[in-house]
Enzyme design. Structure first.
Site, PDB file in Angstrom:
ATOM      1  CG  ASP A  47     -64.819  32.748 -13.125  1.00 19.79           C
ATOM      2  OD1 ASP A  47     -64.578  32.250 -14.222  1.00 19.79           O
ATOM      3  OD2 ASP A  47     -64.466  32.229 -12.059  1.00 19.79           O
ATOM      4  CB  SER A 104     -64.138  33.911  -8.679  1.00 18.90           C
ATOM      5  OG  SER A 104     -63.893  34.015 -10.062  1.00 18.90           O
ATOM      6  CD  GLU A 229     -63.307  26.055 -11.198  1.00 17.00           C
ATOM      7  OE1 GLU A 229     -62.082  26.126 -11.132  1.00 17.00           O
ATOM      8  OE2 GLU A 229     -63.927  26.297 -12.246  1.00 17.00           O
TER       9      GLU A 229
HETATM   10  C1  FRU Z   1     -63.554  29.461 -12.622  1.00 15.26           C
HETATM   11  C2  FRU Z   1     -62.219  29.769 -11.964  1.00 15.26           C
HETATM   12  C3  FRU Z   1     -62.422  30.050 -10.488  1.00 15.26           C
HETATM   13  C4  FRU Z   1     -61.234  30.894 -10.153  1.00 15.26           C
HETATM   14  C5  FRU Z   1     -61.055  31.706 -11.405  1.00 15.26           C
HETATM   15  C6  FRU Z   1     -59.630  32.049 -11.737  1.00 15.26           C
HETATM   16  O1  FRU Z   1     -63.588  29.731 -13.984  1.00 15.26           O
HETATM   17  O2  FRU Z   1     -61.331  28.692 -12.168  1.00 15.26           O
HETATM   18  O3  FRU Z   1     -62.536  28.883  -9.707  1.00 15.26           O
HETATM   19  O4  FRU Z   1     -61.431  31.695  -9.030  1.00 15.26           O
HETATM   20  O5  FRU Z   1     -61.617  30.952 -12.459  1.00 15.26           O
HETATM   21  O6  FRU Z   1     -59.550  32.943 -12.794  1.00 15.26           O
END
Ligand code: FRU
Length: 509
Positions: A47, A104, A229
């Protein structure tokens, strides 16, 4: 004799270095490295995080594992750019610590120093992120994700984690993450939009340290094929009227399987989000635009960037030196189509700064099919292809190589759908569902069509009808595509077709 030996040695050295260079360019997926999309020099990325514009610089932090090309203990890596296209990697900003991995989150400019982190008039940039405790997860606790903060007093170069972390404790929700924070001017407070399992929870704070719960949204609305997310909350203009936008990524459960980002339009009063309509809308119908959010501190301009992959296969795509790219940065706007309102996405206008040669053909008439390469010369990626027609009718473009591999993109009038078909696009044996045909609805019923495609060496982005329908997909052809074949139903006239070569934005070695 001596001359001959020197000559032979030179030949050997030359061939050797040429072979080495060749091996190098096809090793570890280097031949797939996008030329105009951000990729980390090495290892794993997912992300985009903490995107903030400050003092003329766009900051992009991102989920990063510096020790391998698969997901692992998450860090926030960092890159900066002045034009959203040429990126320079900076030292890693946040490392995992005793509270966990750094998941994230977002960054805000705390202009009024509400946090008190500012010193000697230095404006603090404050990062709000999720601490993910592996020990907690392994011990099957439910509170292993908590929200923490860090600040920077040197314009994002170095970061200090707050001693009072975490600032928002988990009430016992397994998926409790990805805080996106914004300043809500009307009530002079910060608002955090947080993904909490199958819904969004809004929190507010006067100082980024003390948070109170406002409301929840979405338990029974929108798509619920997977966990919620990476949300975002911001406003867009609709003919002088402010409309609130709530975006939510879900994984899996996207319109073409796997990860995708839905959005809701509505109103937000500092406490509650009230949607205008309850149908599910998607920012992008392709399979490779996930966890996207917008830059903060960009005024009325809303610039969005997503991770150009999908959790369905992200860790096994055939690049091993590095894994994953970001989408092109896109400007978001509201557009009416029929009686409905949508988000339209377009590549940022900065893209025109990397255009080189452009070929424009007007009133192009052809029957059945046309080998575009005959008009444009040999096809090179990255490039942009724009075309417009007076009537909507079936069309397809095939990008192919002499191995018989082809990527198809087009429109089917009967189903009123755009499509990208990567069934025979090249390598796909790394995952069962990769080789597939994906579709997206056409929203406008205007008779004329305009299509813009941005094609990099391993990705295609479709912006149709001024960005009302968007599809982003990655592909891995064994050899680069060299031919573009355009097919249209019946006697076709293309009003205008533009082929624009784009210059690589990769840092010069
Ligand atoms: C989305 C996610 C987020 C998390 C991150 C972990 O792709 O699953 O929810 O914070 O990636 O790397």
């Amino acid at each position: 004799m001596q001359k001959k030996i020197v000559y032979l040695m030179l030949c050997f050295l030359l061939t050797h270095s040429m072979v080495k260079a060749q091996v190098k360019s096809t090793e570890g997926g280097e031949q797939y490295r996008p030329q105009i999309h951000f990729t980390p020099k090495a290892h794993w990325m997912n992300d985009p995080n903490g995107m903030v514009f400050y003092k003329g610089v766009y900051h992009l932090f991102f989920q990063y594992y510096p020790d391998a090309s698969v997901w692992g203990p998450m860090h926030w890596a960092h890159a900066t750019s002045k034009d959203l296209l040429h990126w320079v990697e900076q030292p890693i900003a946040l490392y995992p610590d005793s509270l966990g991995f750094i998941f994230s989150g977002s960054v805000v400019v705390d202009k009024n120093n509400t946090s008190g982190f500012g010193k000697n008039g230095n404006v603090p940039l404050v990062a709000i992120f999720t601490h993910h405790s592996m020990e907690g997860e392994k011990a099957k606790r439910t509170d292993f994700q908590n929200q923490s903060i860090a600040y920077s007093l040197d314009e994002g170069k170095t970061w200090i984690k707050y001693a009072g972390n975490p600032v928002l404790h988990n009430p016992g929700i397994v998926d409790f993450r990805d805080p996106k924070v914004m300043w809500y001017e009307a009530q002079k407070k910060w608002v955090m939009t947080l993904a909490t399992k199958d819904r969004i929870t809004f929190y507010s704070s006067p100082n980024l340290k003390d948070w109170s719960k406002e409301t929840e949204f979405g338990e029974t609305l929108g798509a619920h094929g997977g966990v919620w997310e990476c949300p975002d909350l911001f406003t867009l203009d609709d003919n002088g009227k402010k409309v609130w936008v709530l975006t939510v990524s879900i994984n899996p459960g996207g319109p073409n399987k796997g990860s995708a980002t839905q959005y809701f339009l509505g109103d937000f009063d500092g406490h509650t989000f009230t949607p205008i309509s309850t149908d599910t809308k998607w920012i992008d119908y392709g399979t490779d635009n996930y966890a996207g959010v917008t830059w903060s501190n960009t005024g009325n301009r809303k610039i969005f960037l997503g991770w150009m992959s999908n959790w369905q296969y992200a860790t096994v795509v055939p690049t091993t030196n590095w894994r994953s790219a970001m989408t092109l940065p896109r400007e978001l706007q509201l557009k009416h189509a029929g009686s409905d309102l949508f988000i339209a996405s377009q590549p940022v206008s900065e893209l025109s700064g990397i255009q080189s040669k452009s070929i424009v053909i007007e009133n192009l008439k052809f029957a059945d099919s046309l080998d575009l390469s005959k008009k444009t010369g040999s096809v090179k990626f990255p490039c942009r292809l724009n075309f417009s027609t007076e009537k909507s009718s079936d069309f397809s473009l095939s990008f192919s190589n002499d191995l018989g591999e082809a990527l198809l993109v087009g429109y089917n009038k009967k189903s009123n759908q755009y499509f990208i078909d990567r069934t025979k696009s090249g390598k796909s044996d790394f995952e069962n569902g990769f080789a597939a045909r994906h579709t997206a609805p056409r929203f406008t019923n205007k008779p004329n069509m305009n299509i813009s495609l941005v094609i990099d060496v391993s990705s295609i982005e479709l912006f149709a009808d001024d960005g009302l329908t968007t599809m982003t997909e990655i592909f891995f052809s064994t050899k680069p595509y060299s031919k573009i074949l355009l097919q249209r139903e019946g006697k076709a006239v293309i009003k205008k077709l533009e082929y624009i070569k784009l210059k690589s934005t990769l840092p010069k070695q």
